[in-house]
Design an enzyme around this catalytic site. Structure first.
Site, PDB file in Angstrom:
ATOM      1  N   CYS A   1       2.549  10.515   3.310  1.00 12.69           N
ATOM      2  CA  CYS A   1       4.231  11.588   4.365  1.00 12.69           C
ATOM      3  C   CYS A   1       5.289  11.159   2.006  1.00 12.69           C
ATOM      4  CB  CYS A   1       4.513  11.825   5.026  1.00 12.69           C
ATOM      5  SG  CYS A   1       2.852  11.795   6.299  1.00 12.69           S
TER       6      CYS A   1
ATOM      7  N   ASP B   1      -2.312   6.889  14.064  1.00 12.75           N
ATOM      8  CA  ASP B   1      -1.314   6.121  13.824  1.00 12.75           C
ATOM      9  C   ASP B   1      -0.030   6.190  14.423  1.00 12.75           C
ATOM     10  OD1 ASP B   1      -1.102   6.534  11.144  1.00 12.75           O
ATOM     11  OD2 ASP B   1      -0.696   5.188  10.503  1.00 12.75           O
TER      12      ASP B   1
ATOM     13  N   ILE C   1      -9.914   2.973 -16.701  1.00 10.77           N
ATOM     14  CA  ILE C   1      -9.160   3.777 -17.793  1.00 10.77           C
ATOM     15  C   ILE C   1     -10.153   3.111 -18.593  1.00 10.77           C
ATOM     16  CG2 ILE C   1      -7.541   4.852 -16.546  1.00 10.77           C
ATOM     17  CD1 ILE C   1      -5.492   2.783 -17.969  1.00 10.77           C
TER      18      ILE C   1
ATOM     19  N   SER D   1      -6.098  -0.433  -4.938  1.00 10.33           N
ATOM     20  CA  SER D   1      -5.235  -0.984  -5.659  1.00 10.33           C
ATOM     21  C   SER D   1      -4.819  -3.140  -5.403  1.00 10.33           C
ATOM     22  CB  SER D   1      -3.924  -0.650  -5.943  1.00 10.33           C
ATOM     23  OG  SER D   1      -2.690  -0.888  -7.510  1.00 10.33           O
ATOM     24  N   GLY D   2      -5.459  -3.312  -6.769  1.00  7.01           N
ATOM     25  CA  GLY D   2      -4.752  -4.958  -6.549  1.00  7.01           C
ATOM     26  C   GLY D   2      -3.441  -5.231  -6.999  1.00  7.01           C
TER      27      GLY D   2
END
Length: 644
Positions: A2, A99, A289, A368-369
């Site tokens: 958020c 949460d 990509i 993501s890595g």
């Protein structure tokens, strides 16, 4: 995930909080909330923009108010189920499944002692109606941002710097030390802020404001301590089960009430996470990509797409391929606005376009890595600095001959670039330097003399301060392991200052949450319990992570050449952006204000055009800095389009 904002004892606090919150609308298009309450002789106001991920009902709405506590919170707690069960066992009754409510009740029971128990990414403000105190807190590793500004006894805070700039009517002054840092690194370190009055709450820390004007600060987690503990674990012979730790983190990061997808570049880090995620969510989507063929050829970029397709096929992943052929003239000012501070990494564009495509397909959450290279020594600079130690043993006359030969080689012709020559020139620029200086030079944009030649002479003292700061951070540990000293510096500077920053801003600009399973407190603890000689073995970086990944990935993926999550900058700069570069060098605000020297910029352009040196990254960052500076000094808070 958020956008949060608020004011405390601030004049016109309600109006300012409304303005802050409205500026953050892109971070939370699913809902908005406000809260106000007396605090001492003034008021507190909290604002929230909601991106609904867990508990999509109104019981997850914010600011959340319950029995005298009010919370505005940005993030995800991956151990919320365990904390919920522990609190419920003490008699706490929960209204919903968010949460957010777990965090509020954990704070009620434990106060700041709850912070080291939180596993996830978070930034929040919590107000206690009984004491009139406001506390701000930020997660251990700086994944989520939190900016604040204090004037007198008052305070204003927000998830993004642009909100503070807008709420203060464009009155904030540019911090020239932050701009010098940006030129050096191509990003602003987390310890600095682009505007003088503003600051970033440090990772792993909290700040308490009291109604009598007193302010208290505390730290609940420190990477330096974690690294020291890891060294002792390694000395005791402890070998963490890295495969189990990474899988457990990945499983936790899948916690969501909306669809989750992954970034899949075809490199080790994203492939490993995608394979693990597919174990727990069969058929999960992934996004990858590619670039225009002519751009990829000119940049001599590896073909990552074929590896991404191989991983997707093997693990039943629904792969979405996105060709990156952006109108960079339009995207450059847009990204500069969203990034908040001058950041010269074009990977921000890739992240934004991937997240935009995912969001259009109904995906709100991406894995993501990010972080694996910093923690496990996966960047070329890590290996290069080790090789430099060996190179220094080569007789000096021979080194001089090698340097002279490489210096004469071109980095590009009119048709293509030569990556090996670029790497060789880069290596030789730092290979003879002392350890800390060499490490800094291996990943920054300029050496000290080049930076002094580029900026206003009055900023010479600032240049010294910026370089000293790097040395201080690098040396602020008692590790006896060269590789882990580099990893610790990266985790304290490079990771929060650049990679986590652009990932947060680029993804949230597309109203998408990106989660980073490698940047997890348990993975970090395991990473620093691994000695450097198990992270780099021979010429293999991330060796210990590769060893763990072979349990699920084929060896041709694990041990493939390192991929790039970057962009064909040389192609863009020599074609799409060449007129814009000329304009900025000849008549840009940075040059006209005296901050940058026209002659130094002109030399970079000439040497780059001649193919003798590769200044494409430097010039790209000058463009991003120019756009940012124009916005910052105009007071408008909106991007202005340069003519080209």
């Amino acid at each position: 995930m958020c956008g949060i904002a608020g004011t405390y004892l601030w004049p016109d606090g309600k109006l300012v909080t409304d303005r802050l919150t409205d500026t953050l609308a892109h971070r939370g298009p699913d809902g908005a909330g406000r809260y106000g309450h007396p605090a001492g002789d003034g008021e507190v106001h909290l604002g929230h923009r909601r991106l609904a991920i867990i508990d999509l009902s109104e019981t997850g709405a914010q600011p959340m108010v319950s029995d005298g506590l009010a919370l505005t919170y940005n993030g995800e707690l991956y151990n919320a189920p365990e904390l919920r069960a522990e609190l419920a066992a003490t008699g706490v009754r929960f209204r919903g499944t968010s949460d957010t409510e777990v965090l509020l009740e954990a704070w009620r029971r434990w106060g700041t002692d709850c912070l080291p128990r939180l596993r996830g990414m978070f930034a929040f403000g919590i107000f206690d109606e009984r004491t009139g105190e406001l506390v701000l807190a930020r997660d251990q590793l700086g994944i989520k941002p939190l900016f604040l500004l204090r004037r007198g006894e008052g305070l204003v805070f927000a998830s993004e710097l642009k909100a503070l700039a807008a709420a203060t009517g464009g009155s904030l002054q540019v911090d020239h030390a932050a701009l010098v840092s940006s030129l050096l690194y191509y990003w602003v370190p987390d310890s600095r802020c682009a505007f003088r009055e503003a600051e970033k709450l440090p990772p792993g820390s909290w700040l308490r404001c009291r109604p009598d004007g007193r302010v208290e600060r505390g730290r609940f987690w420190d990477l330096k301590d974690v690294a020291a503990e890891g060294r002792e674990r390694a000395r005791a012979g402890e070998r963490p089960d890295l495969a189990a730790v990474v899988e457990e983190s990945t499983r936790r990061h899948l916690l969501s009430d909306v669809p989750v997808a992954t970034f899949l570049s075809g490199g080790l880090d994203s492939s490993y996470l995608t394979a693990l995620a597919a174990r727990h969510q069969p058929g999960i989507s992934a996004y990858t990509i590619g670039f225009r063929a002519e751009d990829a050829r000119f940049e001599a970029m590896p073909d990552d797409l074929r590896y991404a397709r191989q991983v997707a096929g093997r693990f039943g992943v629904d792969l979405h391929e996105i060709e990156i052929a952006p109108n960079v003239l339009d995207l450059l000012p847009e990204m500069t606005y969203h990034l908040d501070e001058p950041i010269g990494d074009p990977a921000a564009i890739n992240t934004y376009l991937i997240c935009t495509a995912a969001r259009e397909a109904g995906v709100k959450v991406m894995l993501s890595g990010m972080g694996a290279d910093e923690l496990f020594a996966g960047y070329r600079k890590h290996l290069a600095n080790l090789l430099a130690l060996r190179y220094q043993r080569v007789p000096r006359p021979l080194r001089r001959g090698v340097s002279a030969t490489v210096d004469r080689l071109p980095v590009a012709t009119a048709r293509r670039g030569y990556r090996s020559v670029r790497f060789a020139k880069r290596f030789l620029s730092f290979a003879d330097l002392p350890e800390e200086t060499a490490f800094r030079r291996s990943y920054t944009m300029y050496d000290q003399d080049e930076l002094l030649a580029l900026v206003d002479p009055d900023l010479a003292g600032t240049v010294d301060d910026v370089l000293t700061e790097h040395a201080d951070v690098y040396q602020d540990n008692d590790l006896d392991d060269f590789v882990n000293r580099m990893c610790l510096t990266d985790a304290r500077m490079f990771l929060p200052g650049l990679n986590l920053t652009y990932t947060d801003r680029s993804s949230m600009a597309a109203s998408t949450e990106v989660r980073v399973p490698y940047v997890d407190v348990e993975v970090v603890r395991a990473a620093f319990a691994v000695p450097g000689d198990r992270k780099i073995v021979g010429r293999q970086g991330k060796a210990v992570l590769k060893e763990a990944a072979t349990s699920v990935l084929p060896r041709e993926i694990v041990y493939r050449p390192k991929g790039l999550f970057s962009a064909p900058l040389r192609a863009w700069m020599s074609r799409d952006l060449a007129p814009l570069v000329r304009e900025v060098v000849n008549d840009g605000e940075l040059v006209r204000s005296g901050l940058l020297r026209r002659d130094a910029l002109a030399r970079m352009v000439a040497e780059d055009a001649a193919g003798q040196r590769d200044f494409s990254k430097h010039l790209w960052h000058v463009l991003t800095l120019e756009y940012w500076y124009r916005d910052a000094t105009s007071g408008s808070g909106q991007s202005t389009r340069l003519t080209a």
